[in-house]
Each structure stands twice: as C-alpha cells, then as structure tokens.
Enzyme design. Structure first.
Site, PDB file in Angstrom:
ATOM      1  CG  HIS A 127      10.419  -3.540   1.490  1.00 46.07           C
ATOM      2  ND1 HIS A 127      10.038  -4.505   2.399  1.00 46.07           N
ATOM      3  CD2 HIS A 127      10.280  -2.350   2.136  1.00 46.07           C
ATOM      4  CE1 HIS A 127       9.694  -3.915   3.543  1.00 46.07           C
ATOM      5  NE2 HIS A 127       9.835  -2.606   3.407  1.00 46.07           N
ATOM      6  CG  ASP A 165       6.478  -6.645   4.887  1.00 47.05           C
ATOM      7  OD1 ASP A 165       7.346  -7.511   5.081  1.00 47.05           O
ATOM      8  OD2 ASP A 165       6.735  -5.579   4.286  1.00 47.05           O
ATOM      9  CB  SER A 166       9.297  -5.962   8.384  1.00 43.99           C
ATOM     10  OG  SER A 166       9.677  -5.647   7.060  1.00 43.99           O
ATOM     11  CB  CYS A 212       7.230 -10.555   5.335  1.00 50.24           C
ATOM     12  SG  CYS A 212       8.860 -10.242   6.048  1.00 50.24           S
ATOM     13  CB  CYS A 228      12.891  -8.541  -0.245  1.00 50.10           C
ATOM     14  SG  CYS A 228      12.434  -7.232   0.927  1.00 50.10           S
ATOM     15  CD  GLU A 274       9.761   0.609   5.055  1.00 50.08           C
ATOM     16  OE1 GLU A 274       9.207   1.598   5.557  1.00 50.08           O
ATOM     17  OE2 GLU A 274       9.220  -0.511   4.962  1.00 50.08           O
TER      18      GLU A 274
END
Ligand code: DGL
Length: 268
Positions: free
Chosen positions: A187, A11-12, A74, A185, A153
């Site tokens: 996240h 993932d990022s 992701c 997403c 984040e």
C-alpha cells in the site's frame, strides 16, 4: 515456446495494484488476474493462522483462473503464508520480501536500512532476517505503520491529518543514519510522495514490487513461459468486498488499462 496463461497477483486490498502497475509496465503483453481480499483487510493485524487461511483461498481462486505463476503483492502474506503455501501448491510463487531486501542492501551506503510495514510484517522479523542473510553488518530500523494502510484505502493521502500522522510515525527514523527506506507494505508506494517529502531527498525509497517484477520476468523468460501475444494484455481485477471504493482507487492508479473489475466470493 510460449505460455498464454495469465499471471496471478494477490493482496489484502488495493495495495497490490502498485505491483500490478509494475507488471503492466514490464510485461505489457501478459494477461493479469488480480485478487484483493477487501472482505478481510487489513491482514496486518491478524494472527498468522488467519493470514495463511485467507491467502490460501486467494491462491485457490487464482489457480481456478489457470494462472501460470502467482506474485504475492503483499508483504504480510509473503512474511506469514508463502513458506507454508509453496509446499501445498505446484504453481510457482513469488514473494516481495527477498527482492526488496536485496535491492535495499545494494542501495545503502551507510549500512543502515529502514523498514516500514504492517504490524504483522514487522513482528515477523522477515526483513531483518533476510537482510542479515545478504549482509550481516547492516543495521535495520523497523517501524510498524499499520494505520498507513487505512490512509490509502480511504483515499486520504493528501489530507493534513495524514501528513501529520506520517510525520509522527516516521520521526524516529530521522534519528537514525538510514539512507534507504523499504516500503515494506504494497500500500505504501501510494504514499510515496508524502513519505519522501517527510524523509527528505537523501533517503532512497525502495519499492519491493519493482525488483520482484524483474525477478518474475527473468523466471518466465528462462522457463519459456512468456506469452507470444503481441497486443496489450487483459487486466482483470477482482475484489471480495467494497467494490465502489476499490474501483475508484483502481481507476486512479491504473487508468484506462483495466479490462474488468468484479466483485467475487471466495472461501466458505
Ligand atoms: N498490502 C499489504 C502488505 O503489503 C497488507 C496491508 C494489510 O492488509 O494490513 O503487507
């Protein structure tokens, strides 16, 4: 027959840990190697060429760790890089979008599905396209919620400002007839409580990572590629930057199950 090699996930950033959590739950004996590319996060605002380049570097890293399969934890990398990279490498690769779309289609009764994702995922049109292939009478209402990535984040999910931001961003979905909302997403499952509170209980939230893990489990089992280890698998996490905040969020999310967390350099 069995295969003791680890499962790789990419993932990022920290979002992919929501998929790691699912893999630990469903495949507790498997070793896991995860990489989050914090150095280039967020991916959702980058051109497709960069997303492909950075994802390729993560795939090369995971292959160097001898993984038996790679899960794109992701949506942005799935939408923009998977179809290119699966032609370049032999290792089996699994994205999250097809499974997420299929789950949502199975769940909706109103035939109206909402999708929230990064700018790049929404602009790619991947979810509406994939949903239309399963059932073309379904209406898809998409919203780019890129700034939710930053909320996660920066570990700010419970602040008033974030709740307000979530309410403002998702308000247009309340004007539609959706009964199912894809958290497009990885996240976003970390904001599930706040999103559910705003959308109300009548809207079912779909986490594509859950169904993707079922698909991977089925694949490994049918190919006789599950491990025969009996003890809990090792969970190795790697990040390309921001080690301290990554560590804190990873520990919050995965608890004591983590074997090691490393700061690594990949690419040039
Ligand atoms: N977690 C990612 C996704 O599922 C990307 C977030 C970002 O880097 O913009 O799309």
């Amino acid at each position: 027959m069995s295969d003791k090699r680890p499962i790789g996930l990419l993932d990022s950033g920290v979002g992919g840990l929501t998929v790691v959590e699912e893999v630990i739950k469903k495949l507790p004996h498997e070793d896991i190697v995860f990489i989050g590319d914090e150095a280039h996060m967020p991916y959702g605002v980058r051109p497709a060429s960069e997303i492909i380049k950075y994802t390729r570097e993560m795939v090369e890293f995971l292959i160097s760790q001898n993984v038996k399969a790679i899960i794109y934890a992701c949506n942005t990398a799935t939408a923009r890089a998977l179809s290119t990279l699966e032609k370049e490498f032999d290792v089996p690769m699994f994205g999250v979008i097809k499974s997420g779309a299929q789950s949502a289609v199975a769940d909706t009764k109103t035939d109206d599905i909402g999708v929230i994702g990064t700018e790049s995922t929404v602009n790619s049109g991947s979810y509406p396209e994939t949903i239309a292939k399963v059932d073309d009478k379904i209406k898809v209402h998409s919203i780019a919620a890129q700034h939710f990535v930053k909320i996660v984040e920066s570990d700010a999910a419970d602040t008033d400002a974030s709740k307000e931001d979530i309410a403002q961003t998702l308000a247009p979905l309340k004007e539609t007839n959706i009964d199912t909302l894809i958290l497009g997403c990885t996240h976003f499952p970390m904001l599930e409580k706040q999103i559910q509170a705003f959308m109300g209980e009548s809207v079912k939230l779909v986490d594509p990572g859950i169904e993707t893990t079922n698909v991977v489990k089925k694949y490994l089992s049918s190919e006789a590629m599950l491990t025969d280890n009996q003890q809990s698998g090792k969970v190795e996490l790697n990040t390309t930057a921001n080690l301290d905040s990554f560590k804190a969020l990873a520990k919050d999310w995965l608890g004591s199950g983590i074997s090691e967390i490393n700061l690594i350099r990949i690419g040039d």
